[in-house]
Structure formats: C-alpha cells, structure tokens
Design an enzyme around this catalytic site. Structure first.
Site, PDB file in Angstrom:
ATOM      1  N   LYS A 254      83.341  26.542 -34.063  1.00  8.69           N
ATOM      2  CA  LYS A 254      82.011  26.742 -34.652  1.00  8.69           C
ATOM      3  C   LYS A 254      81.654  25.511 -35.480  1.00  8.69           C
ATOM      4  O   LYS A 254      82.352  25.170 -36.429  1.00  8.69           O
ATOM      5  CB  LYS A 254      82.016  27.988 -35.532  1.00  8.69           C
ATOM      6  CG  LYS A 254      80.723  28.205 -36.327  1.00  8.69           C
ATOM      7  CD  LYS A 254      80.865  29.375 -37.304  1.00  8.69           C
ATOM      8  CE  LYS A 254      79.667  29.476 -38.235  1.00  8.69           C
ATOM      9  NZ  LYS A 254      79.822  30.555 -39.244  1.00  8.69           N
TER      10      LYS A 254
ATOM     11  N   ASP B 112      74.342  25.960 -43.100  1.00  8.91           N
ATOM     12  CA  ASP B 112      73.889  27.325 -42.830  1.00  8.91           C
ATOM     13  C   ASP B 112      73.062  27.850 -43.995  1.00  8.91           C
ATOM     14  O   ASP B 112      73.596  28.285 -45.018  1.00  8.91           O
ATOM     15  CB  ASP B 112      75.094  28.232 -42.581  1.00  8.91           C
ATOM     16  CG  ASP B 112      74.675  29.652 -42.241  1.00  8.91           C
ATOM     17  OD1 ASP B 112      73.502  29.851 -41.864  1.00  8.91           O
ATOM     18  OD2 ASP B 112      75.532  30.551 -42.335  1.00  8.91           O
TER      19      ASP B 112
ATOM     20  N   LYS C 161      70.267  32.922 -47.345  1.00  8.68           N
ATOM     21  CA  LYS C 161      71.312  33.124 -48.334  1.00  8.68           C
ATOM     22  C   LYS C 161      70.766  32.854 -49.738  1.00  8.68           C
ATOM     23  O   LYS C 161      69.856  32.040 -49.905  1.00  8.68           O
ATOM     24  CB  LYS C 161      72.471  32.149 -48.085  1.00  8.68           C
ATOM     25  CG  LYS C 161      73.231  32.342 -46.790  1.00  8.68           C
ATOM     26  CD  LYS C 161      74.305  31.278 -46.647  1.00  8.68           C
ATOM     27  CE  LYS C 161      75.067  31.404 -45.355  1.00  8.68           C
ATOM     28  NZ  LYS C 161      75.949  32.583 -45.329  1.00  8.68           N
TER      29      LYS C 161
ATOM     30  N   ASP D  19      80.574  25.153 -43.104  1.00  9.00           N
ATOM     31  CA  ASP D  19      80.477  26.140 -42.026  1.00  9.00           C
ATOM     32  C   ASP D  19      80.782  25.544 -40.660  1.00  9.00           C
ATOM     33  O   ASP D  19      80.709  26.232 -39.656  1.00  9.00           O
ATOM     34  CB  ASP D  19      79.096  26.804 -42.035  1.00  9.00           C
ATOM     35  CG  ASP D  19      79.157  28.257 -41.585  1.00  9.00           C
ATOM     36  OD1 ASP D  19      80.256  28.837 -41.609  1.00  9.00           O
ATOM     37  OD2 ASP D  19      78.110  28.810 -41.211  1.00  9.00           O
TER      38      ASP D  19
ATOM     39  N   ASP E 188      71.645  35.228 -40.176  1.00 10.81           N
ATOM     40  CA  ASP E 188      72.813  34.674 -40.855  1.00 10.81           C
ATOM     41  C   ASP E 188      74.109  35.044 -40.137  1.00 10.81           C
ATOM     42  O   ASP E 188      75.185  34.656 -40.567  1.00 10.81           O
ATOM     43  CB  ASP E 188      72.860  35.157 -42.309  1.00 10.81           C
ATOM     44  CG  ASP E 188      73.795  34.330 -43.176  1.00 10.81           C
ATOM     45  OD1 ASP E 188      74.063  33.169 -42.808  1.00 10.81           O
ATOM     46  OD2 ASP E 188      74.246  34.835 -44.209  1.00 10.81           O
TER      47      ASP E 188
ATOM     48  N   ARG F 261      78.622  33.596 -34.347  1.00 14.17           N
ATOM     49  CA  ARG F 261      79.028  34.265 -33.117  1.00 14.17           C
ATOM     50  C   ARG F 261      78.075  33.951 -31.964  1.00 14.17           C
ATOM     51  O   ARG F 261      78.476  33.978 -30.801  1.00 14.17           O
ATOM     52  CB  ARG F 261      79.127  35.773 -33.358  1.00 14.17           C
ATOM     53  CG  ARG F 261      77.817  36.456 -33.685  1.00 14.17           C
ATOM     54  CD  ARG F 261      77.998  37.773 -34.425  1.00 14.17           C
ATOM     55  NE  ARG F 261      78.444  37.558 -35.792  1.00 14.17           N
ATOM     56  CZ  ARG F 261      78.701  38.552 -36.650  1.00 14.17           C
ATOM     57  NH1 ARG F 261      78.533  39.820 -36.280  1.00 14.17           N
ATOM     58  NH2 ARG F 261      79.096  38.278 -37.871  1.00 14.17           N
TER      59      ARG F 261
END
Length: 431
Positions: free
Chosen positions: A195, A200, A207, A218, A277, A281
């Site tokens: 990833k 992010d 966030k 991230d 967020d 995945r």
C-alpha cells in the site's frame, strides 16, 4: 583515539556508585551497557535510546561482547529521523558485518521514505525511488514499468485510479520484476504487494487534524515490502520475485471519489464506497489481482491498513491474516526468528460478507467509526476477495508496529522498519 563516543557491552554489574539497577555507566572514553537478565535485546535498545536522548550524535561500538543482533538492537534504538547513520558497528567473531550493512541499507531507505514529507514522497516519486533502489542492488536482474494516471483505466486498475484521482499528482502502479535466473520464462516464485498511499486526508470522510498529521506514513506497506525484497536480494535470494506498489494520494477535490460511488473491479467484483478513508484496501485489491496474474504460489501484502489492528495488538506487534493458516503460522515463526513481533488475528471466508451493501457485492467498510467491530478482520476479508486459489499461499500483514507517532523508551519518532525482516525471511524460506 576515535572521535566518536565509544559504547561497550558487559554482562557485569555496574560499579556500586552507579546503582545496582543501572543499565549504563560512563567513563572518559564513553559508556558501557550492562545487560539485564531478561529481554536483553530490548534492554540494549532502550539503553541506546537513552544515550541518543542525551544528545550524543554518533557512537562507535567496541568489544567482543557484541553480536549481530545486539548491534542491530542498539542501532534501532539510537537511530532517529535526523540521524540515519549514527552507529559504527564492530567487526568481531560474533557479528556478521555483511548482514548488518544490508539491514542498515534497507532501514535507511525505508526511513527516508516513510519519514519523508508528502511533498517529496508522492505517488510517482515513491514508485521511482523504489525501482531505483532495487535496481541499484541488482541492475542486471531488474526491470520495471510505472502505469500512471488514466493509463490505469486501460489496464482496469480501477481502485488505484479512483482513490488517487482527486490529486493533481496522478496515482501509479509500479510493476517491478526481479529475475536473477537469466530465463525470461522463469516462473514467478513470489509476489509482493504494498500500500503506497503517500498522504491520506481521509478524502470526503476527512480525518481530524491530529489524525492526519502522521499520514505521510500511510505508504509504509510499500516501503516495507520494497525493503524486504532489498534485504532478500542482499541475502542472496536467487528466485524470481515481482513487486507491485499501489501508489496514490487520497485528497479532496472536485475530481475526488465520493461516498456512494460503486467501483467495478477487473475480476467483476462491485464495491460501494461507504467510507473514503477506507482507501487502502481499494488500492491493494488491484495489486493483489496483479500479483495473482503472475501465477506466483506465494503472495505477501503489507499495509498500514487499519486502526483496528493497532487497537488489537498495539504498536509492538504487526498483525497477520490469512485463509492459509499454515502459512500464517510459518510467517509468525519467521517474524520471531527475525526478532520482529507479529500476531495472527482472525480471518475466515465469511469475513468477506461482513461489509454488506444493498447496491453492490460488498461495501469497502461499514458505515461506522473505525469500521465497526472486527474492523481489521473485515478489511482482510475484503482483500481475500481479490486473491487466487481461495487464499492459499497468501498472507496479509497489517503494519501496526511500523510507525511511532512520538518517541518512547525504545524508539525515536517515525518509522521503525518492523516488518521488512519478516518479509525477507519469508521470501527466502518459501519462495
């Protein structure tokens, strides 16, 4: 005499005036670490952190008591984002200097990537730096391509494109081929997927500021699998390995993906976005399908994927998931042998159905804070929809231990590199 501060290791107790429980004593040359009876490596790492916190800029290890692992534990405690090469190792009969240099090379690169700012480490630069790093280790055996921006749609890598389309800096997929066999038709023994979310914001599921501050980390999964491959190469792996880094910035704009969107993946799976967020995945799904297309019998992915894993195992462990229970158990043992703590969390086939959607095959999360109960397992269940062979030969590492928000007794702030040795050992043992 060396200008560096000398650090020795001793099994003897310190002189009485230092205190019976003192871990450190000092003289005109430097310091001596006095070993505790239990948790020796942690004891050494904490002593190193204590020395670093006293403002000592660089040290030279000295004496026959040091071994490979004790020297590495000291390095991990002493290093910081501002001092990446502050330790001179000692070459003695108990130490493998070649291994220490390999570990340090991989660790320095990993820390530069994870601790680097999102302004400098953005999707295309991360992919390029990873390719250059691996190529520098074995230039005659490495080839790669970077699929960028709208070209991702031509290859049906919808998840990476959707997550990254809100940024002016385009998303990319790095496909790197390490092939030391000399045979262009050699089978791929293992595939790595990382990833690479270089920043992010959370997207429209934004966030809070304090949660966004460290989100340059991230892309820790991409850095970890790249470092793991680099370490395996330096340890002499002779199998063909492919590396896939799924790189994007998750930002807000008029072009960003939105809640309620439905993505149709290359394998036909439809996914409703209920939380922007929960983007990691979405990009990993593409990488896992690309890894599956190689025919590799071993697939390892790593990601700073869920806060739920942190809640479950804390910052001392990485979390392991897989439908292949035997492989998960083996990876846990490999982690232990590399002095990296890892612990398996539940994953069953039915976890695929724990994020239902009335509009698509699945949602990318639950519309609840943190994804609701079992969030880390549900995220792994989502990923399991995109791996071949019903998950046999696949392990997912949720990197709860890869980054420290603030300095503590054992680590400086920032990247820890925990996970890279586990990946390297698994490649060498299973590929």
């Amino acid at each position: 005499m060396s200008e560096k501060f000398i650090v020795r290791l001793s099994e003897q107790a310190p002189a009485a005036h230092w205190g019976s429980n003192a871990s450190l004593s000092f003289d005109e040359q430097g310091a001596t670490i006095h070993l505790a009876e239990q948790e020796t490596l942690k004891h050494i790492q904490r002593a190193a952190r204590s020395l670093a916190q006293q403002g000592i800029p660089a040290v030279e290890l000295n004496g026959e008591a040091w071994c490979t692992e004790s020297q590495w534990a000291f390095y991990q405690g002493f290093v910081s984002p501002k001092q990446l090469d502050p330790v001179t190792f000692v070459d003695n009969e108990q130490s493998d200097i070649k291994e220490l240099v390999a570990l340090q090379r991989a660790a320095i690169w990993t820390r530069q990537m994870i601790n680097g700012t999102a302004e400098d480490i953005y999707p295309e630069s991360l992919a390029g730096k990873a390719a250059e790093f691996i190529q520098s280790l074995a230039p005659e055996h490495v080839s790669y391509q970077i699929i960028k921006g709208d070209a991702l749609l031509e290859h049906q890598w919808i998840g990476i494109h959707e997550v990254g389309r809100g940024s002016e800096r385009p998303p990319v997929l790095l496909e790197l081929d390490f092939n030391p066999t000399g045979d262009e038709d050699a089978p791929v023994s293992a595939a790595l997927v990382g990833k690479g979310i270089t920043f992010d914001s959370g997207g429209y599921s934004i966030k809070p500021s304090e949660g966004m501050l460290a989100m340059k980390c991230d892309m820790g999964g991409a850095a970890t699998v790249t470092a793991g491959l680099s370490l395996a190469i330096q340890r002499g792996i002779d199998k063909r390995i492919k590396l896939f880094l799924c790189c994007a910035e998750n930002l807000i704009s008029g072009h960003a993906y939105k809640l309620g969107d439905i993505l149709t993946y290359k394998n036909g799976t439809t996914v409703e976005i209920v939380n922007t967020d929960a983007e990691g995945r979405l990009v990993l799904a593409d990488g896992l399908m690309a890894a599956g297309e190689t025919g590799a019998p071993l697939i390892i992915d790593a990601a700073t994927l869920t806060g739920a894993a942190l809640v479950a195992v804390g910052q001392e462990y990485n979390a392991l998931f897989g439908l292949d229970k035997e492989l998960v158990s083996e990876v846990q043992q490999f982690a232990s042998e590399e002095f990296e703590a890892a612990w398996p969390l539940p994953l069953e086939k039915w976890h695929q159905h724990n994020c239902p959607s009335p509009y698509a095959d699945t949602a990318n999360s639950r519309a609840q804070k943190g994804g609701g109960y079992g969030g880390a397992s549900n995220a792994a269940g989502f990923l399991s929809r995109f791996v071949p062979n019903d998950g046999q030969g696949w392990v997912h590492i949720d990197l709860a231990a890869s980054f420290q928000n603030s300095a503590g007794a054992q680590w400086a702030s920032g990247a820890t590199t925990l996970g890279m040795r586990t990946v390297a050992r698994t490649l060498l043992a299973k590929a």
